[in-house]
Design a protein around this motif. Structure first.
Motif, PDB file in Angstrom:
ATOM      1  N   MET A   1       0.844  -1.177   0.000  1.00 57.24           N
ATOM      2  CA  MET A   1       0.000   0.000   0.000  1.00 57.24           C
ATOM      3  C   MET A   1       0.884   1.233   0.000  1.00 57.24           C
ATOM      4  SD  MET A   1      -3.218  -0.969   2.499  1.00 57.24           S
ATOM      5  CE  MET A   1      -2.559   0.016   3.773  1.00 57.24           C
ATOM      6  N   ASN A   2       0.509   2.172  -0.818  1.00 55.08           N
ATOM      7  CA  ASN A   2       1.262   3.416  -0.906  1.00 55.08           C
ATOM      8  C   ASN A   2       0.510   4.548  -0.223  1.00 55.08           C
ATOM      9  OD1 ASN A   2       3.696   2.921  -2.060  1.00 55.08           O
ATOM     10  ND2 ASN A   2       2.964   3.166  -4.159  1.00 55.08           N
ATOM     11  N   LEU A   3       0.286   4.404   1.056  1.00 56.21           N
ATOM     12  CA  LEU A   3      -0.406   5.423   1.834  1.00 56.21           C
ATOM     13  C   LEU A   3       0.587   6.160   2.708  1.00 56.21           C
ATOM     14  CD1 LEU A   3      -3.482   3.337   3.013  1.00 56.21           C
ATOM     15  CD2 LEU A   3      -3.467   5.119   1.276  1.00 56.21           C
ATOM     16  N   ASN A   4       0.271   7.410   2.988  1.00 58.44           N
ATOM     17  CA  ASN A   4       1.079   8.176   3.922  1.00 58.44           C
ATOM     18  C   ASN A   4       1.002   7.479   5.284  1.00 58.44           C
ATOM     19  OD1 ASN A   4       2.612  10.237   4.988  1.00 58.44           O
ATOM     20  ND2 ASN A   4       0.880  11.640   5.195  1.00 58.44           N
ATOM     21  N   ARG A   5       2.147   7.179   5.868  1.00 55.97           N
ATOM     22  CA  ARG A   5       2.190   6.463   7.143  1.00 55.97           C
ATOM     23  C   ARG A   5       3.377   6.944   7.953  1.00 55.97           C
ATOM     24  NH1 ARG A   5       6.380   2.969   7.374  1.00 55.97           N
ATOM     25  NH2 ARG A   5       7.200   2.138   5.442  1.00 55.97           N
ATOM     26  N   TYR A   6       3.358   6.574   9.217  1.00 57.92           N
ATOM     27  CA  TYR A   6       4.489   6.871  10.085  1.00 57.92           C
ATOM     28  C   TYR A   6       5.541   5.778   9.957  1.00 57.92           C
ATOM     29  CZ  TYR A   6       1.607  10.373  12.398  1.00 57.92           C
ATOM     30  OH  TYR A   6       0.832  11.470  12.670  1.00 57.92           O
ATOM     31  N   ASP A   7       6.803   6.156  10.167  1.00 56.70           N
ATOM     32  CA  ASP A   7       7.863   5.158  10.274  1.00 56.70           C
ATOM     33  C   ASP A   7       7.654   4.401  11.581  1.00 56.70           C
ATOM     34  OD1 ASP A   7       9.115   5.952   7.904  1.00 56.70           O
ATOM     35  OD2 ASP A   7      10.358   7.434   8.951  1.00 56.70           O
ATOM     36  N   TYR A   8       7.971   3.128  11.579  1.00 54.16           N
ATOM     37  CA  TYR A   8       7.820   2.308  12.767  1.00 54.16           C
ATOM     38  C   TYR A   8       8.998   1.356  12.852  1.00 54.16           C
ATOM     39  CZ  TYR A   8       6.064  -1.027   9.343  1.00 54.16           C
ATOM     40  OH  TYR A   8       5.935  -1.840   8.245  1.00 54.16           O
ATOM     41  N   PHE A   9       9.168   0.757  14.011  1.00 47.58           N
ATOM     42  CA  PHE A   9      10.170  -0.292  14.121  1.00 47.58           C
ATOM     43  C   PHE A   9       9.531  -1.482  14.828  1.00 47.58           C
ATOM     44  CE2 PHE A   9      10.770   2.220  17.944  1.00 47.58           C
ATOM     45  CZ  PHE A   9      11.003   1.291  18.932  1.00 47.58           C
ATOM     46  N   ASN A  10      10.081  -2.662  14.549  1.00 43.75           N
ATOM     47  CA  ASN A  10       9.528  -3.877  15.139  1.00 43.75           C
ATOM     48  C   ASN A  10      10.507  -4.446  16.147  1.00 43.75           C
ATOM     49  OD1 ASN A  10      11.173  -6.131  13.947  1.00 43.75           O
ATOM     50  ND2 ASN A  10      10.478  -5.161  12.058  1.00 43.75           N
ATOM     51  N   SER A  11       9.959  -5.231  17.028  1.00 40.81           N
ATOM     52  CA  SER A  11      10.758  -5.936  18.027  1.00 40.81           C
ATOM     53  C   SER A  11      10.048  -7.249  18.326  1.00 40.81           C
ATOM     54  CB  SER A  11      10.913  -5.086  19.290  1.00 40.81           C
ATOM     55  OG  SER A  11       9.662  -4.830  19.868  1.00 40.81           O
ATOM     56  N   ASN A  12      10.591  -8.028  19.223  1.00 47.46           N
ATOM     57  CA  ASN A  12       9.985  -9.289  19.627  1.00 47.46           C
ATOM     58  C   ASN A  12       9.669 -10.153  18.410  1.00 47.46           C
ATOM     59  OD1 ASN A  12       8.957 -11.268  21.317  1.00 47.46           O
ATOM     60  ND2 ASN A  12       6.928 -10.339  21.409  1.00 47.46           N
ATOM     61  N   ASN A  13      10.665 -10.290  17.533  1.00 49.03           N
ATOM     62  CA  ASN A  13      10.540 -11.161  16.374  1.00 49.03           C
ATOM     63  C   ASN A  13       9.316 -10.830  15.505  1.00 49.03           C
ATOM     64  OD1 ASN A  13      11.650 -13.133  14.776  1.00 49.03           O
ATOM     65  ND2 ASN A  13      10.591 -14.809  15.795  1.00 49.03           N
ATOM     66  N   TYR A  14       9.150  -9.556  15.187  1.00 50.67           N
ATOM     67  CA  TYR A  14       8.085  -9.063  14.303  1.00 50.67           C
ATOM     68  C   TYR A  14       6.680  -9.211  14.891  1.00 50.67           C
ATOM     69  CZ  TYR A  14      11.759  -8.902  10.807  1.00 50.67           C
ATOM     70  OH  TYR A  14      12.917  -8.619  10.130  1.00 50.67           O
ATOM     71  N   GLN A  15       6.565  -9.302  16.204  1.00 51.02           N
ATOM     72  CA  GLN A  15       5.239  -9.375  16.814  1.00 51.02           C
ATOM     73  C   GLN A  15       4.839  -8.071  17.501  1.00 51.02           C
ATOM     74  OE1 GLN A  15       5.068 -12.903  19.258  1.00 51.02           O
ATOM     75  NE2 GLN A  15       4.869 -14.208  17.465  1.00 51.02           N
ATOM     76  N   ASP A  16       5.775  -7.194  17.775  1.00 48.60           N
ATOM     77  CA  ASP A  16       5.499  -5.898  18.404  1.00 48.60           C
ATOM     78  C   ASP A  16       6.054  -4.786  17.529  1.00 48.60           C
ATOM     79  OD1 ASP A  16       4.471  -7.306  20.577  1.00 48.60           O
ATOM     80  OD2 ASP A  16       6.311  -7.149  21.743  1.00 48.60           O
ATOM     81  N   TYR A  17       5.285  -3.709  17.403  1.00 51.00           N
ATOM     82  CA  TYR A  17       5.689  -2.561  16.584  1.00 51.00           C
ATOM     83  C   TYR A  17       5.427  -1.289  17.375  1.00 51.00           C
ATOM     84  CZ  TYR A  17       5.562  -5.988  12.849  1.00 51.00           C
ATOM     85  OH  TYR A  17       5.791  -7.103  12.080  1.00 51.00           O
ATOM     86  N   GLU A  18       6.284  -0.303  17.160  1.00 49.03           N
ATOM     87  CA  GLU A  18       6.125   0.995  17.813  1.00 49.03           C
ATOM     88  C   GLU A  18       6.286   2.102  16.789  1.00 49.03           C
ATOM     89  OE1 GLU A  18       8.942   1.388  20.998  1.00 49.03           O
ATOM     90  OE2 GLU A  18       8.179  -0.365  22.055  1.00 49.03           O
TER      91      GLU A  18
END
Length: 149
Positions: A1-18
């Motif tokens: 999807m090419n929508l305006n979004r915030y940058d995020y990062f993942n942790s816990n082996n791709y199960q948690d995102y912030e």
């Protein structure tokens, strides 16, 4: 999807995102968590979304930010679904608001971005214990299932 979004990062082996919401209320940390639903067949994951509690760090899915960036936040959450599926496969993702009004708010967000979302995801809505293909603006759903196409 090419929508305006915030940058995020993942942790816990791709199960948690912030990520951080930015708007009139300031910069507010947001968290997305995926948890496998036990005994679900086909396999499904619960999507939890909210703000971390400042004291405990636990996800608070009742927080109201009112940062006027709902569509950008929803697009960011949708992108985490894509990344989660890239890592774990195309499983069903279950989502429901913490209150009926929040579920309705999510539905309005999905409806507002329907063209973009429906190009990438199959979306189902729960109504009276029956899963239906999502139809914008016709039914107030109680929960949602999403699966990448």
């Amino acid at each position: 999807m090419n929508l305006n979004r915030y940058d995020y990062f993942n942790s816990n082996n791709y199960q948690d995102y912030e990520f951080y919401s930015e708007g009139p209320q300031g910069r507010i940390k947001k968290v997305v968590q995926y948890t496998k639903i036990p005994n679900a067949y086909p396999p499904a994951y619960n999507l939890a979304f909210g703000d971390p509690d400042p004291d405990t760090g636990e996800l608070d899915d009742t927080a109201i930010s009112n940062n006027h960036d709902r569509d950008i936040v929803l697009a960011t959450v949708a992108n985490t679904i894509t990344e989660f599926c890239n890592h774990y496969g195309n499983h069903y993702i279950y989502a429901k608001g913490s209150t009926p009004s929040r579920t309705r708010l999510y539905q309005m967000g999905i409806t507002g971005l329907w063209e973009e979302i429906s190009a990438v995801f199959e979306v189902y809505g729960l109504k009276d214990n029956v899963w239906w293909r999502f139809t914008p603006n016709h039914i107030n759903y109680e929960a949602f299932l999403v699966k990448r196409k």
